[in-house]
Design an enzyme around this catalytic site. Structure first.
Site, PDB file in Angstrom:
ATOM      1  CG  HIS A  67      -1.772   1.162   1.423  1.00 14.32           C
ATOM      2  ND1 HIS A  67      -3.145   1.087   1.359  1.00 14.32           N
ATOM      3  CD2 HIS A  67      -1.485   2.460   1.681  1.00 14.32           C
ATOM      4  CE1 HIS A  67      -3.656   2.296   1.578  1.00 14.32           C
ATOM      5  NE2 HIS A  67      -2.666   3.135   1.770  1.00 14.32           N
ATOM      6  CD  GLU A  68       1.792   3.647   3.686  1.00 15.48           C
ATOM      7  OE1 GLU A  68       2.215   4.727   3.223  1.00 15.48           O
ATOM      8  OE2 GLU A  68       0.667   3.537   4.219  1.00 15.48           O
ATOM      9  CG  HIS A  71       0.547   6.181  -0.784  1.00 11.82           C
ATOM     10  ND1 HIS A  71      -0.553   6.673  -1.455  1.00 11.82           N
ATOM     11  CD2 HIS A  71       0.065   5.563   0.331  1.00 11.82           C
ATOM     12  CE1 HIS A  71      -1.650   6.363  -0.778  1.00 11.82           C
ATOM     13  NE2 HIS A  71      -1.304   5.692   0.293  1.00 11.82           N
TER      14      HIS A  71
END
Length: 387
Positions: A67-68, A71
């Site tokens: 998920h990170e 980003h």
């Protein structure tokens, strides 16, 4: 939130974890092995549940990392720097340097995280359902079902429209595009985040009263949202007040440099009899700049040790103090100082020390600029501004 353990680099991004993450992993593995998996897939030995629970917990942490990383990768494609990723008990934190140049850029950076979690949730959950329908390894199917569900929950939670969640940044992008005012969008998204956090705290305490300690986790997450939303709002106001300024406009020039080889007591007597200034650059015996010591650091040394401990032993080493050039934008300096344990930055031109900037310098100049902005029709004013 800073790293406790550095794990290395993935896709060119430094990844670390906070001490709270191993605690979370143990709690997840224990809960899965002791309750969730045995109830979903009965009939296995306890060691099998332990292995499956541990692997599922690690897979969930990997999903948070994915998920990170989403980003981070998109932010770099938007031309922004990424200082690193820290994983901790309440999720992950990607430290992005600077802001997106447009609402569309922020939409891409913020939206990719929930999309990654959604894709993982659907993929893992679908695989678990398929394995369950085929009757192949109910324990593996149960673990995949849990992973799918927890990733879907993660996607939905992060999409809630309150800063600093991804959904809050999506709301910020939409408001920024609608109003054309970045600060106004931040104010609104931060207020929504604070209200959302307050609601979670209230629900968490109600849950604690009626169902036990599980509600306290929700309250803790809500408290974090309330605190983080206020901090983000304050940081946005600060950056707005510093726009157009440079490091040279903020610094206290020609700071007093102290001898790092003297004792703490001698330094306090000669250089720091009062709390002004709040920090001093210190030199090594060779005369080269070696670090920075704050008055608080000096005072934290027990009185009995002040006559034997050297200043250089308690000062922040130069490697841990932000060093900026005089033309560095003030907004970037503010970000560096916010992340620095010393809460100070040194302004240098090559090897020449020009000045020092503290957090109080930033806030005082921000207040002055706000007053000047209100009183002079929007002009950025302040001593030495825009030289």
């Amino acid at each position: 939130m800073r790293d406790s353990i550095r794990l290395g680099r993935i896709a060119g991004v430094t990844v670390g974890l906070n001490w709270s993450l191993p605690v979370l992993a143990v709690l997840l593995a224990t809960g899965l092995a002791g309750s969730s998996l045995p109830s979903s897939a009965p009939g296995y030995d306890s060691w099998a549940y332990g292995v499956a629970g541990s692997l599922a917990a690690l897979a969930f942490l990997a999903a948070i990392l994915a998920h990170e990383l989403g980003h981070a990768v998109v932010a770099r494609r938007q031309g922004l720097g990424v200082d690193g990723i820290t994983l901790w008990a309440l999720g992950g934190l990607t430290r992005i340097e600077g802001d997106a140049a447009s609402p569309a850029g922020e939409l891409r950076i913020s939206g990719i995280g929930p999309l990654v979690s959604l894709a993982l949730g659907l993929g893992l959950g679908g695989l678990g359902l398929a394995l369950g329908a085929l009757g192949w390894s109910p324990l593996v199917a149960a673990a995949l079902d849990w992973l799918g569900a927890i990733n879907l929950i993660l996607a939905v939670f992060n999409a809630l429209p309150g800063a600093p969640l991804d959904g809050g940044r999506l709301l910020h992008a939409a408001l920024w595009r609608h109003h054309g005012d970045r600060l106004r969008a931040t104010e609104t998204a931060s207020r929504v985040g604070w209200v959302l956090g307050l609601a979670m705290v209230a629900l968490g305490f109600v849950g604690f009263v009626f169902s036990g300690f599980g509600g306290l986790w929700l309250a803790l997450v809500g408290w974090f949202l309330m605190t983080a939303s206020r901090a983000e709002q304050s940081q946005a106001r600060l950056h707005h007040g510093l726009e157009g300024l440079r490091a040279m406009d903020l610094m206290s020039p020609d700071p007093v440099r102290g001898a790092g080889w003297v004792t703490v007591q001698a330094f306090m007597d000669d250089y720091a009899p009062a709390a002004r200034p709040a920090a001093f650059p210190v030199d090594a015996w060779s005369g080269r700049l070696a670090g920075l010591v704050t008055v608080d650091q000096l005072r934290s040394v027990p009185p009995a040790q002040r006559s034997v401990r050297r200043v250089i032993d308690v000062a922040w080493p130069l490697a841990r103090v932000p060093i900026v050039r005089p033309e560095r934008p003030a907004t970037e300096v503010a970000t560096l100082i916010a992340q620095a344990p010393s809460e100070q930055a040194l302004v240098m031109d090559d090897d020449r020390l020009l000045g020092i900037i503290s957090r109080s310098d930033l806030t005082s100049r921000d207040r002055a600029n706000r007053q000047g902005h209100a009183g002079r029709g929007g002009a950025v004013v302040g001593t030495g501004a825009n030289r």
